[in-house]
Write a protein that holds these residues in place. Structure first.
Motif, mmCIF file in Angstrom:
data_model
loop_
_atom_site.group_PDB
_atom_site.id
_atom_site.type_symbol
_atom_site.label_atom_id
_atom_site.label_comp_id
_atom_site.label_asym_id
_atom_site.label_seq_id
_atom_site.Cartn_x
_atom_site.Cartn_y
_atom_site.Cartn_z
ATOM 1 N N ARG A 41 -102.749 -20.836 97.046
ATOM 2 C CA ARG A 41 -102.132 -22.229 96.993
ATOM 3 C C ARG A 41 -103.040 -23.252 96.583
ATOM 4 O O ARG A 41 -102.261 -24.133 95.640
ATOM 5 C CB ARG A 41 -101.812 -22.531 98.718
ATOM 6 C CG ARG A 41 -100.790 -21.791 99.368
ATOM 7 C CD ARG A 41 -100.459 -22.278 100.720
ATOM 8 N NE ARG A 41 -99.416 -21.416 101.346
ATOM 9 C CZ ARG A 41 -99.030 -21.720 102.579
ATOM 10 N NH1 ARG A 41 -99.473 -22.802 103.320
ATOM 11 N NH2 ARG A 41 -97.860 -20.881 102.964
ATOM 12 N N ASP A 57 -97.779 -21.042 95.815
ATOM 13 C CA ASP A 57 -97.285 -20.704 97.130
ATOM 14 C C ASP A 57 -96.565 -19.507 97.321
ATOM 15 O O ASP A 57 -95.173 -19.804 96.954
ATOM 16 C CB ASP A 57 -96.458 -22.003 97.962
ATOM 17 C CG ASP A 57 -96.379 -21.890 99.305
ATOM 18 O OD1 ASP A 57 -96.625 -20.725 99.984
ATOM 19 O OD2 ASP A 57 -95.710 -22.649 99.871
ATOM 20 N N GLY A 63 -92.658 -19.620 94.236
ATOM 21 C CA GLY A 63 -93.942 -19.441 94.272
ATOM 22 C C GLY A 63 -94.128 -18.199 93.578
ATOM 23 O O GLY A 63 -95.271 -18.082 92.831
#
Length: 260
Positions: A41, A57, A63
């Motif tokens: 992250r 993410d 992500g």
């Protein structure tokens, strides 16, 4: 016998690659000569030679798409995917403490990143006729702790089943899929847990480790695995040295899971 893993120049993605097992996998692959993209992250400072960090993410579809694009852009292709991402933030209290939101969080962290990353990157492997996918599951998919890890264990069980099915589908296309199932590993997070348990029980760190080992029913080896031990197994399985291995699960737990 040569210990050269023949990974020089191999292109690898390691999810969750800045902490714990993931960080050790990045190190092991890089030392073996692979070029590595590691996701997290938030990324650390400057990377070492042969390592590129991608901030993403992976608990969201967006992500995962970012991470897949960053990998292909950085490496120009992909040979190895190692999904080490996982963990649990579910509260204790057994089944009754697990809301729909808690279940969704566990699945989004422990199952869906692997599914989404594979879906994004397997076409490139299939096009070249080779590749390795390694999913890090957990012994808890066969040895759950009902008080606190039911949802995590169930998500890892789903990952294990998905891995087996995927291996059957893509092996004829030249892609190997392997599971690595650690038991308790002495990561920074595990050390923090043992220290907290030790403080609560009025004992030292070794006493805290004993509390965890007892909760698992004992570790015959007498200690948890070290992150680098898990990483070295993964590096071997990702290498041509393991070229006939697919669809298998490799348990590294110091003997925790009893066998018939």
């Amino acid at each position: 016998m040569s210990f050269d893993l023949q990974l020089a120049g191999a292109r690898a993605l390691v999810t969750g690659g800045t902490k714990g097992i993931g960080a050790s996998v990045v190190e092991a692959l890089q030392e073996a000569g692979a070029r590595v993209v590691a996701t997290a992250r938030t990324v650390p400072g400057p990377a070492s030679a042969g390592v590129h960090y991608a901030a993403a993410d992976l608990t969201s579809a967006e992500g995962c798409a970012v991470a897949a694009r960053a990998t292909l852009d950085a490496l120009g292709g992909i040979d190895i995917v190692v999904n080490t991402l996982g963990g649990s933030s579910a509260p204790p209290g057994g089944f009754a403490a697990l809301s729909d939101a808690e279940w969704a969080r566990e699945l989004d962290l422990n199952l869906m990143p692997a599914v989404r990353i594979d879906r994004a990157l397997l076409p490139a492997m299939i096009a070249q006729g080779s590749g390795v996918v390694i999913h890090v599951t957990s012994i808890q998919h066969v040895l759950p702790l009902p008080e606190s890890t039911t949802a995590y264990a169930a998500a890892k069980a789903a990952l294990a089943t998905y891995s087996k099915s995927l291996s059957k589908e893509v092996a004829p296309k030249g892609i190997r899929v392997v599971q690595v199932s650690p038991g308790w590993v002495e990561t920074d997070a595990a050390v923090a847990l043992a220290e907290r348990l030790a403080a609560d029980a009025g004992t030292d760190y070794e006493g805290g480790k004993r509390i965890i080992m007892n909760a698992l029913g004992g570790i015959p080896l007498g200690r948890p695995a070290r992150p680098r031990e898990v990483a070295d197994l993964i590096a071997f399985l990702a290498s041509p040295k393991a070229g006939a291995i697919t669809g298998a699960e490799y348990v590294i737990d110091g003997g925790t899971v009893p066998t018939a």
